[in-house]
Write an enzyme that holds these catalytic residues in place. Structure first.
Site, PDB file in Angstrom:
ATOM      1  N   LYS A 157       0.824  -1.207   0.000  1.00 28.26           N
ATOM      2  CA  LYS A 157       0.000   0.000   0.000  1.00 28.26           C
ATOM      3  C   LYS A 157       0.858   1.258   0.000  1.00 28.26           C
ATOM      4  O   LYS A 157       1.943   1.271   0.571  1.00 28.26           O
ATOM      5  CB  LYS A 157      -0.920   0.000   1.229  1.00 28.26           C
ATOM      6  CG  LYS A 157      -1.871  -1.179   1.239  1.00 28.26           C
ATOM      7  CD  LYS A 157      -2.704  -1.222   2.486  1.00 28.26           C
ATOM      8  CE  LYS A 157      -3.832  -0.212   2.429  1.00 28.26           C
ATOM      9  NZ  LYS A 157      -4.729  -0.390   3.600  1.00 28.26           N
ATOM     10  N   LYS A 200      -0.835  -7.432   6.124  1.00 26.35           N
ATOM     11  CA  LYS A 200      -1.416  -8.763   5.960  1.00 26.35           C
ATOM     12  C   LYS A 200      -2.755  -8.616   5.258  1.00 26.35           C
ATOM     13  O   LYS A 200      -3.542  -7.730   5.581  1.00 26.35           O
ATOM     14  CB  LYS A 200      -1.621  -9.384   7.344  1.00 26.35           C
ATOM     15  CG  LYS A 200      -2.418 -10.667   7.337  1.00 26.35           C
ATOM     16  CD  LYS A 200      -1.527 -11.871   7.455  1.00 26.35           C
ATOM     17  CE  LYS A 200      -2.339 -13.158   7.331  1.00 26.35           C
ATOM     18  NZ  LYS A 200      -1.684 -14.114   6.435  1.00 26.35           N
ATOM     19  N   LYS A 236     -14.801   2.346  -4.642  1.00 25.92           N
ATOM     20  CA  LYS A 236     -16.137   1.951  -4.217  1.00 25.92           C
ATOM     21  C   LYS A 236     -17.154   2.201  -5.316  1.00 25.92           C
ATOM     22  O   LYS A 236     -17.073   3.197  -6.040  1.00 25.92           O
ATOM     23  CB  LYS A 236     -16.531   2.758  -2.972  1.00 25.92           C
ATOM     24  CG  LYS A 236     -15.643   2.456  -1.777  1.00 25.92           C
ATOM     25  CD  LYS A 236     -15.785   3.522  -0.704  1.00 25.92           C
ATOM     26  CE  LYS A 236     -14.726   3.305   0.373  1.00 25.92           C
ATOM     27  NZ  LYS A 236     -14.615   4.471   1.251  1.00 25.92           N
ATOM     28  N   ARG A 291     -11.745  14.045   5.559  1.00 26.20           N
ATOM     29  CA  ARG A 291     -12.520  14.926   4.679  1.00 26.20           C
ATOM     30  C   ARG A 291     -13.939  14.397   4.626  1.00 26.20           C
ATOM     31  O   ARG A 291     -14.234  13.347   5.176  1.00 26.20           O
ATOM     32  CB  ARG A 291     -11.942  14.861   3.264  1.00 26.20           C
ATOM     33  CG  ARG A 291     -11.810  13.395   2.833  1.00 26.20           C
ATOM     34  CD  ARG A 291     -11.585  13.205   1.380  1.00 26.20           C
ATOM     35  NE  ARG A 291     -10.950  11.931   1.087  1.00 26.20           N
ATOM     36  CZ  ARG A 291     -11.584  10.781   0.907  1.00 26.20           C
ATOM     37  NH1 ARG A 291     -12.891  10.713   1.012  1.00 26.20           N
ATOM     38  NH2 ARG A 291     -10.927   9.668   0.628  1.00 26.20           N
ATOM     39  N   ARG A 336     -22.784   4.712  -7.348  1.00 26.44           N
ATOM     40  CA  ARG A 336     -21.988   5.746  -8.022  1.00 26.44           C
ATOM     41  C   ARG A 336     -22.174   5.600  -9.521  1.00 26.44           C
ATOM     42  O   ARG A 336     -21.795   4.585 -10.101  1.00 26.44           O
ATOM     43  CB  ARG A 336     -20.513   5.592  -7.670  1.00 26.44           C
ATOM     44  CG  ARG A 336     -20.246   5.785  -6.206  1.00 26.44           C
ATOM     45  CD  ARG A 336     -18.764   5.907  -5.960  1.00 26.44           C
ATOM     46  NE  ARG A 336     -18.484   5.959  -4.536  1.00 26.44           N
ATOM     47  CZ  ARG A 336     -17.296   6.282  -4.037  1.00 26.44           C
ATOM     48  NH1 ARG A 336     -16.304   6.590  -4.855  1.00 26.44           N
ATOM     49  NH2 ARG A 336     -17.110   6.312  -2.736  1.00 26.44           N
TER      50      ARG A 336
END
Lengths: 502, 166
Positions: A157, A200, A236, A291, A336
Site C-alpha cells: 500500500k 497482511k 467503491k 474529509r 456511483r
C-alpha cells in the site's frame, strides 16, 4: 464566515454550494478551462478561473486557489474530497492566508495521511490494526522480509495516500518484485511519493467505515457505519447504511474505536475511519479519511442529518448539533454513476452527455454535477453523480434503487448504470451476504449475462428499422422522424458519437 | 429490404417490406419512432410501445434499455461482416485498439509471444489509473505497434494478435 470558496468541481462542488445556500452563506466556485460551462460555475455567487484543464494547473494549484479566495473576498475554503482535500500543506496555506479551512487541522491531516505513522498512533490509542509493517519498506527485498514474517497473501500500500492507487495484492514471493514496481510508480504519480508499506491481507473481509464528527470543544460523536464492500480495484461502487453485517452492539464498539482514533489525532470536523471487518466480526483500522466522503449521503439519509452543513457550522465555531446516541432509521443505498463502461472492464469513457433523464419520486436523491450538454473529458475522475435512495428497510431500499436505476437515462456516454441494476436484481446482494470479493466473482458474472433470445430479437428489429430509416432518409445518426426540432448540441452529439465509438 | 442483424453469437434476419416486418420469417406487427427532440426511440409492437436508446456507432448500432447495452451489426446479408454482440466482446480482426486515449506505460509482450485470452498485453494510463489492456483471444503476438511512453488516441492500433500455428 460569510463567503465560502469551494475548491472543487463536479457533484461535490454542487453539493457544497447547496449547503452554503441553505446556511445563508455565499459560495464562490473555481473552475479550470475544461469546466467553464459547468453546473457548479453557474450555481455559485461568483466563479473564478484557476487555469488550464490539467489538475496540476487548476484544482491542485494551491497558490491559485488562495489567490482566487483573496480576490473574491471569500473568508473560508471547503476542499470537498480528492484534489487538495487531504493535503496538510493546503490546509496550512488556507489558514496562513487568514481564511478558515473547512476541515480538520493540518496536524490531524498529516498524522492520518502518513499511513505508517497513523498505524503507530492507532496502536497507541488501542485501536485494532491489521498486522503489517509499522514503517515504510525501502525496497522489494525489505517488503519480502516483512511478507515472510506475517505470511502471504499481503497487500502493498502507498504510504502517502489511499483510494486504491499504489495498492497491489501479492499472493506469493514470485509476484512481489513486479507488484512492488507497479505500486510504487503508481503511488509516485498519484501522490508524489512512491513509498510503500506492507499489510497482511485479510481474506474475504468487508469494508465498513464509521462516520465521525468533532467540534472544537472536545465533543466527538460517531454516526454509525457505511458498508462499502462493493468495490472494483479498491474504488467503491455501491455503499449502504446500515451494514447488513453490523448489529447495534458491534456498531457501538466500532463507533467507540473510531471516536478514539479521531481523538488520538486531535480531530475536528467530519471524518471517516475505515475498518476491515472479518468473517468472525473482528475489525481492524485501515485508514482515516480526513474529509467529507463521496458516500456521505447514505449516512445523512438514515441519521436525518446534513453533514456538509454541519461542516460549515463547526468550521464557523459552533458546537456540534449532532448528539451521540442517534440510531439509524430505515436503510439507504448509494450507487456511483460513473462515466465508465462496465461491459469493457469499466474503462473510463469520454463524450458529450446528449440526453439525461434523472430519476426522482419518493425516497430518491440525485447528487450530480453534470447535465445534458456537459462534456465528459479525461482530465478528472469519472464520477458523474450519486444516486441515493432511502427505504423503510433494506429490501425496500433495494427495490427502490432498482426502480430509480430503471428511470435513469444517460445518452452519449456509457455509464455504470447497467452494472448497478444487475446488482440490485441479484439474490446474493439481496441476502446481504457479500464481501469485498463480490465484484471479482459475482459482479463479473452478472456482467456476462446476456438477455433472453426474445429480447435480442427485439433489439435486432429496432436496429434494422433504424438502419432502414437511415437508408430511406440518409442523415448521419438519424432514424425516424422528429429531427426538425433538434437542437444544435444534439446534432453535435450525434456527430461526435460517431467518432467516440468509431 | 432484408437485413442480417448480428448480436454476439445470435444472428437474426429482419425483412422490412411495405407489407410488414418479418423476424426470421415470422411476421411481426412493429415500427420505430423517435421521441421528438430527443435521442430516444419507441419500438412499437402491436399497440404497445417500448422505450429504447439507439446510437449509431460506426457501422453498428448500440441498442440500450435499462440494464442492457447491445451492439448490433446490421448488413444486407452479403458475405463477410463479423462483430456485433456485447460491447467489449472480442470482435473480428486481430488488432487490439486503444479503448480510450492514454499513455502507454509498459508493453508486456514481444513479437512471437504466445498469449491467452485475457492475458495482459500492455498497460495504458488514463485518468491517473493504470489500465491493463488484455488480449481478446488466444493467439500469437504478430506486431507491437506502440512503445512505452507513447501517447495514443482512442482507437489507435496497439498490438496485432494472430492465430497460433501449431
Amino acid at each position: 464566515m460569510k463567503r465560502v470558496l469551494v475548491a472543487n468541481r463536479g457533484e461535490i462542488a454542487v453539493r457544497i454550494i447547496r449547503a452554503c445556500r441553505e446556511e445563508g452563506l455565499q459560495a464562490v466556485a473555481v473552475y479550470s478551462d475544461a469546466d467553464r460551462h459547468s453546473l457548479h460555475v453557474r450555481m455559485a455567487d461568483e466563479a473564478v478561473r484557476l487555469g488550464p484543464a490539467p489538475a496540476a494547473e487548476s484544482y491542485l494549484h494551491i497558490e491559485r486557489i488562495i489567490e482566487a479566495a483573496r480576490r473574491s473576498g471569500a473568508d473560508a475554503v471547503h476542499p470537498g474530497y480528492g484534489f487538495l482535500a487531504e493535503r496538510a500543506e493546503f490546509a496550512e496555506a488556507v489558514e496562513d492566508a487568514g481564511l478558515i479551512f473547512i476541515g480538520p487541522p493540518a496536524a490531524a491531516i498529516r498524522a492520518m495521511g502518513e499511513k505508517t505513522e497513523a498505524r503507530r498512533r492507532m496502536v497507541a490509542a488501542g485501536v485494532p490494526v491489521v498486522p503489517g509493517s509499522t514503517a515504510v519498506v525501502a525496497a522489494a527485498g525489505e517488503a519480502l522480509e516483512e511478507a515472510r514474517r506475517i505470511g502471504f497473501p499481503i497487500l502493498l500500500k502507498a504510504a502517502a495516500g489511499g483510494g486504491g492507487k499504489g495498492m497491489r495484492r501479492v499472493n506469493s514471493e514470485g509476484e512481489l518484485p513486479a507488484a512492488f514496481r507497479q505500486a510504487s510508480s503508481e503511488a509516485a504519480k498519484a501522490f508524489g511519493d512512491g513509498s510503500l508499506y506492507v499489510e497482511k491481507l485479510i481474506e474475504g473481509p468487508r469494508h465498513v467505515e464509521i462516520q465521525v464528527f468533532a467540534d472544537r470543544y472536545g465533543n466527538t460523536v460517531h454516526l454509525g457505519e457505511r458498508e462499502c464492500s462493493i468495490q472494483r480495484r479498491h474504488q467503491k461502487l455501491i455503499e449502504e447504511s446500515p451494514s447488513p453485517a453490523v448489529n447495534s452492539e458491534l456498531r457501538a464498539r466500532m463507533g467507540e474505536a473510531a471516536v478514539r482514533a479521531a481523538q488520538a489525532v486531535g480531530y475536528v470536523n467530519a471524518g471517516t475511519v475505515e475498518f476491515l471487518l472479518d468473517r468472525e466480526g473482528r475489525f481492524y483500522f485501515l485508514e482515516m479519511n480526513t474529509r467529507i466522503q463521496v458516500e456521505h449521503p447514505v449516512t445523512e439519509l438514515v441519521y436525518g442529518v446534513d453533514l456538509v452543513r454541519e461542516q460549515l457550522r463547526v468550521a464557523r465555531g459552533d458546537r456540534l448539533s449532532i448528539p451521540q446516541g442517534l440510531s439509524p432509521r430505515g436503510h439507504a443505498i448509494e450507487c456511483r454513476i460513473t462515466a465508465e463502461d462496465p461491459f469493457q472492464g469499466f474503462l473510463p469513457a469520454t463524450g458529450l452527455i446528449a440526453f439525461l433523464s434523472v430519476p426522482s419520486g419518493p425516497g430518491v436523491r440525485w447528487d450530480g454535477g453534470f447535465e445534458a450538454g456537459s462534456e465528459i473529458g479525461l482530465f478528472y475522475d469519472s464520477l458523474l453523480a450519486k444516486l441515493v435512495v432511502w427505504g423503510e428497510n433494506r429490501s425496500a431500499a433495494i427495490r427502490r434503487m432498482a426502480r430509480a436505476l430503471e428511470e435513469l437515462v444517460v445518452v452519449g456516454v456509457p455509464t455504470s448504470q447497467p452494472f448497478h441494476l444487475r446488482v440490485m436484481r441479484d439474490p446474493g446482494f439481496a441476502s446481504g451476504q457479500y464481501d469485498i470479493e463480490y465484484m471479482e466473482t459475482t459482479g463479473m458474472e452478472l456482467l456476462r449475462r446476456r438477455p433472453a433470445d426474445s429480447e435480442l430479437d427485439l433489439a435486432a428489429v429496432a436496429a434494422a428499422l433504424a438502419e432502414e430509416a437511415e437508408r430511406v432518409k440518409p442523415q448521419p445518426g438519424a432514424a425516424g422522424q422528429g429531427d426538425r426540432r433538434e437542437s444544435v448540441w444534439l446534432r453535435a452529439a450525434r456527430l461526435e458519437g460517431v467518432q467516440w465509438f468509431g | 429490404m432484408k437485413y442480417r442483424v448480428v448480436l454476439g453469437d445470435r444472428e437474426v434476419w429482419v425483412e422490412i417490406a411495405p407489407g410488414g416486418v418479418r423476424i426470421d420469417g415470422r411476421p411481426v406487427e412493429c415500427g420505430l419512432e423517435r421521441v421528438p427532440g430527443t435521442p430516444l426511440y419507441l419500438l412499437r409492437l402491436g399497440e404497445s410501445l417500448r422505450p429504447l436508446v439507439l446510437t449509431r456507432d460506426g457501422r453498428d448500432w448500440l441498442v440500450e434499455w435499462a440494464g442492457e447495452r447491445l451492439r448490433a451489426r446490421v448488413d444486407l446479408g452479403g458475405l463477410g461482416g463479423s462483430g456485433g454482440g456485447r460491447v467489449g466482446s472480442p470482435g473480428g480482426g486481430g488488432i487490439v485498439r486503444a479503448p480510450m486515449p492514454g499513455l502507454v506505460l509498459r508493453v508486456e509482450v514481444e513479437v512471437g509471444q504466445r498469449v491467452g485470452a485475457g492475458s495482459g498485453l500492455l498497460v495504458l494510463e488514463a485518468m491517473k489509473m493504470e489500465n491493463e489492456i488484455r488480449s481478446p483471444r488466444d493467439g500469437v503476438v504478430r506486431r507491437v505497434l506502440v512503445r512505452a511512453g507513447q501517447a495514443v488516441e482512442k482507437g489507435a492500433e496497439l498490438v496485432e494478435i494472430g492465430e497460433a500455428v501449431e
